[in-house]
Design a protein around this motif. Structure first.
Motif, PDB file in Angstrom:
ATOM      1  N   GLU A  10       0.819  -1.212   0.000  1.00 19.88           N
ATOM      2  CA  GLU A  10       0.000   0.000   0.000  1.00 19.88           C
ATOM      3  C   GLU A  10       0.855   1.265   0.000  1.00 19.88           C
ATOM      4  O   GLU A  10       0.554   2.233  -0.698  1.00 19.88           O
ATOM      5  N   ILE A  68       2.279   1.839  -3.472  1.00 19.96           N
ATOM      6  CA  ILE A  68       1.256   2.317  -4.409  1.00 19.96           C
ATOM      7  C   ILE A  68       0.977   3.798  -4.187  1.00 19.96           C
ATOM      8  O   ILE A  68       0.915   4.586  -5.136  1.00 19.96           O
ATOM      9  N   ALA A  69       0.822   4.199  -2.924  1.00 19.77           N
ATOM     10  CA  ALA A  69       0.554   5.603  -2.610  1.00 19.77           C
ATOM     11  C   ALA A  69       1.697   6.492  -3.101  1.00 19.77           C
ATOM     12  O   ALA A  69       1.470   7.532  -3.741  1.00 19.77           O
ATOM     13  N   PHE A 107       1.754   6.706  -7.054  1.00 15.15           N
ATOM     14  CA  PHE A 107       0.747   7.601  -7.625  1.00 15.15           C
ATOM     15  C   PHE A 107       1.124   9.066  -7.393  1.00 15.15           C
ATOM     16  O   PHE A 107       0.976   9.908  -8.290  1.00 15.15           O
ATOM     17  N   GLU A 108       1.612   9.377  -6.198  1.00 15.37           N
ATOM     18  CA  GLU A 108       2.028  10.749  -5.908  1.00 15.37           C
ATOM     19  C   GLU A 108       3.167  11.177  -6.832  1.00 15.37           C
ATOM     20  O   GLU A 108       3.163  12.288  -7.381  1.00 15.37           O
ATOM     21  N   SER A 159       1.945  11.658 -10.415  1.00 15.67           N
ATOM     22  CA  SER A 159       1.160  12.881 -10.534  1.00 15.67           C
ATOM     23  C   SER A 159       2.065  14.108 -10.564  1.00 15.67           C
ATOM     24  O   SER A 159       1.914  14.991 -11.418  1.00 15.67           O
ATOM     25  N   ARG A 169      -5.844  -3.914  -5.057  1.00 18.62           N
ATOM     26  CA  ARG A 169      -4.823  -3.051  -4.470  1.00 18.62           C
ATOM     27  C   ARG A 169      -4.865  -1.635  -5.067  1.00 18.62           C
ATOM     28  O   ARG A 169      -4.541  -0.662  -4.392  1.00 18.62           O
ATOM     29  N   LEU A 170      -5.243  -1.532  -6.336  1.00 15.07           N
ATOM     30  CA  LEU A 170      -5.287  -0.222  -6.989  1.00 15.07           C
ATOM     31  C   LEU A 170      -6.614   0.498  -6.776  1.00 15.07           C
ATOM     32  O   LEU A 170      -6.721   1.691  -7.092  1.00 15.07           O
ATOM     33  N   TRP A 193      -7.248   4.397  -5.853  1.00 11.04           N
ATOM     34  CA  TRP A 193      -6.108   5.268  -6.154  1.00 11.04           C
ATOM     35  C   TRP A 193      -6.274   5.983  -7.486  1.00 11.04           C
ATOM     36  O   TRP A 193      -5.899   7.156  -7.619  1.00 11.04           O
ATOM     37  N   GLN A 194      -6.830   5.309  -8.484  1.00 10.51           N
ATOM     38  CA  GLN A 194      -7.022   5.968  -9.771  1.00 10.51           C
ATOM     39  C   GLN A 194      -8.072   7.071  -9.668  1.00 10.51           C
ATOM     40  O   GLN A 194      -7.982   8.080 -10.359  1.00 10.51           O
ATOM     41  N   LYS A 209      -8.488   8.848  -6.916  1.00 10.33           N
ATOM     42  CA  LYS A 209      -7.823   9.907  -6.162  1.00 10.33           C
ATOM     43  C   LYS A 209      -6.850  10.693  -7.038  1.00 10.33           C
ATOM     44  O   LYS A 209      -6.626  11.896  -6.819  1.00 10.33           O
TER      45      LYS A 209
END
Length: 295
Positions: free
Chosen positions: A169, A172-173, A176-177, A180, A224-225, A228-229, A231
Motif C-alpha cells: 500500500e 502504491i501511494a 501515484f504521488e 502525478s 490493491r489499486l 487510487w485511480q 484519487k
C-alpha cells in the motif's frame, strides 16, 4: 532550522554519486516547494598512531572543516541544478545511518547516492542504504551512478511493484504521488513466482488451472489499486500481470523508466528482515532511481 520538517533530505559524503543525488533531490524539492536539507555525518575517528604530531582535537577540527567543504560543494551543486531552492546544511557527529534516520522523521524523502559499482555492474549496497531503506519512516530514494556520469533520467513512466498484499500500500501511494507530480504514466506490475509450486504439482500429477490463477492475480492487483485511480485522475495507469520473478520484470521495465517504486518488504517477508530481496535486487541493478516506500 532544526530537524528536517517536511524537507527533502540528502546524505552527502563528498563523492560524485552523492552530488548526483543532490542534484536529483534539488529538482524534487523545488518542484514540490520543499526545502532541501544536506547532511554530512562525521566519520568515527580511530585512535591516533604512535608518534603522530597532531592531537585528537586537531584531527577532529580538520575533519569537521572538511565536512563543511563537502557541504559547500553540495550546496553549490544544488543551487546550480535548481536555482531558487531553499538549502540548509548541517554537519552531524553521529554515524551516517543514525543521523539520517533521525532526519527522516517528518521528512518528505531521504535521498542517497549509491556507494559504487562492482566490475559486474552491480551497485554495491552500503550499510547506510540498507538501514535507511529498511527503517526510515519516509520514502528513501537511492540514486545509482550512471555510465558516463549521466544524470538520472527525467522522462519515462513511473513503475511500481505490487505484491498483492496490504504491504504494498505504501509503495502504491508513493508511486501515484510521484507519477502525478512528474505528469508521467504509471505502470503497476504484479508478478508471482510459481515455479516451485508447479514442480510439486507435476510430481504429484495434480492439475492446476493456470488461467484461473492468472485471473485471480489480476483481481488482486485490481483490489490493491482500487480507489487510487479515482484519487489521482490525472495519472494514466497500465497494468502488467504475469508469472515470473518480480525483480526480473521490474528491472526490465526500469530500463525505460524515470523512477521505480517498491515496498521495503514483499509477499512472504519476515518482519525481522532488514530489506526484502526484491528491493535489494532493484537497488543493485536498476538503471533508474529506486524509491523504497515504507510498508
Amino acid at each position: 532550522m532544526t530537524g528536517s520538517g517536511s524537507a527533502v533530505v540528502v546524505g552527502v559524503d563528498g563523492s560524485a554519486a552523492a552530488l548526483t543525488a543532490v542534484r536529483w533531490a534539488a529538482l524534487v524539492a523545488r518542484e514540490r516547494r520543499r526545502g532541501l536539507r544536506l547532511i554530512h555525518a562525521l566519520p568515527e575517528l580511530p585512535a591516533l598512531y604512535p608518534g603522530a604530531d597532531a592531537t585528537f582535537e586537531q584531527i577532529q577540527e580538520a575533519v569537521g572543516a572538511r565536512g563543511e567543504r563537502v557541504l559547500a560543494e553540495a550546496r553549490a551543486a544544488a543551487e546550480e541544478a535548481a536555482p531558487g531552492v531553499e538549502v540548509e546544511s548541517e554537519v552531524r557527529s553521529e554515524g551516517a545511518a543514525e543521523a539520517l534516520l533521525a532526519e527522516a522523521d517528518g521528512a518528505t524523502m531521504v535521498v542517497l547516492g549509491t556507494p559504487g559499482r562492482s566490475e559486474l555492474g552491480r551497485v554495491l549496497l552500503g550499510s547506510v542504504s540498507v538501514a535507511l531503506a529498511a527503517h526510515a519512516p519516509c520514502p528513501v530514494a537511492v540514486i545509482r551512478p550512471h555510465v558516463g556520469d549521466d544524470e538520472a533520467p527525467t522522462e519515462g513512466p513511473v513503475v511500481v511493484g505490487v505484491d498483492g498484499t496490504p504491504l504494498s500500500e505504501g509503495a502504491i501511494a508513493t508511486a501515484f504521488e510521484e507519477a502525478s507530480w512528474r505528469q508521467a504514466p504509471l505502470i503497476a506490475v504484479h508478478s508471482w513466482h510459481e515455479a516451485f509450486l508447479s514442480e510439486v504439482f507435476e510430481e504429484r500429477r495434480w492439475t492446476m488451472d493456470r488461467e484461473a490463477v492468472k485471473q485471480e492475480e489480476h483481481e488482486l492487483l485490481a483490489q490493491r489499486l482500487a480507489g487510487w485511480q479515482e484519487k489521482f485522475p490525472d495519472v494514466t495507469v497500465e497494468r502488467v500481470v504475469e508469472a515470473g520473478r518480480p525483480a526480473e520484470r521490474l528491472l526490465d521495465l526500469a530500463d525505460r523508466a524515470q523512477l521505480l517504486v517498491v515496498g521495503s518488504r514483499g509477499r512472504g517477508g519476515l518482519s525481522g528482515l532488514a530489506l526484502g530481496s526484491t528491493s535489494q535486487a532493484l537497488i543493485s541493478y536498476a538503471l533508474c532511481p529506486v524509491v523504497i516506500a515504507r510498508t
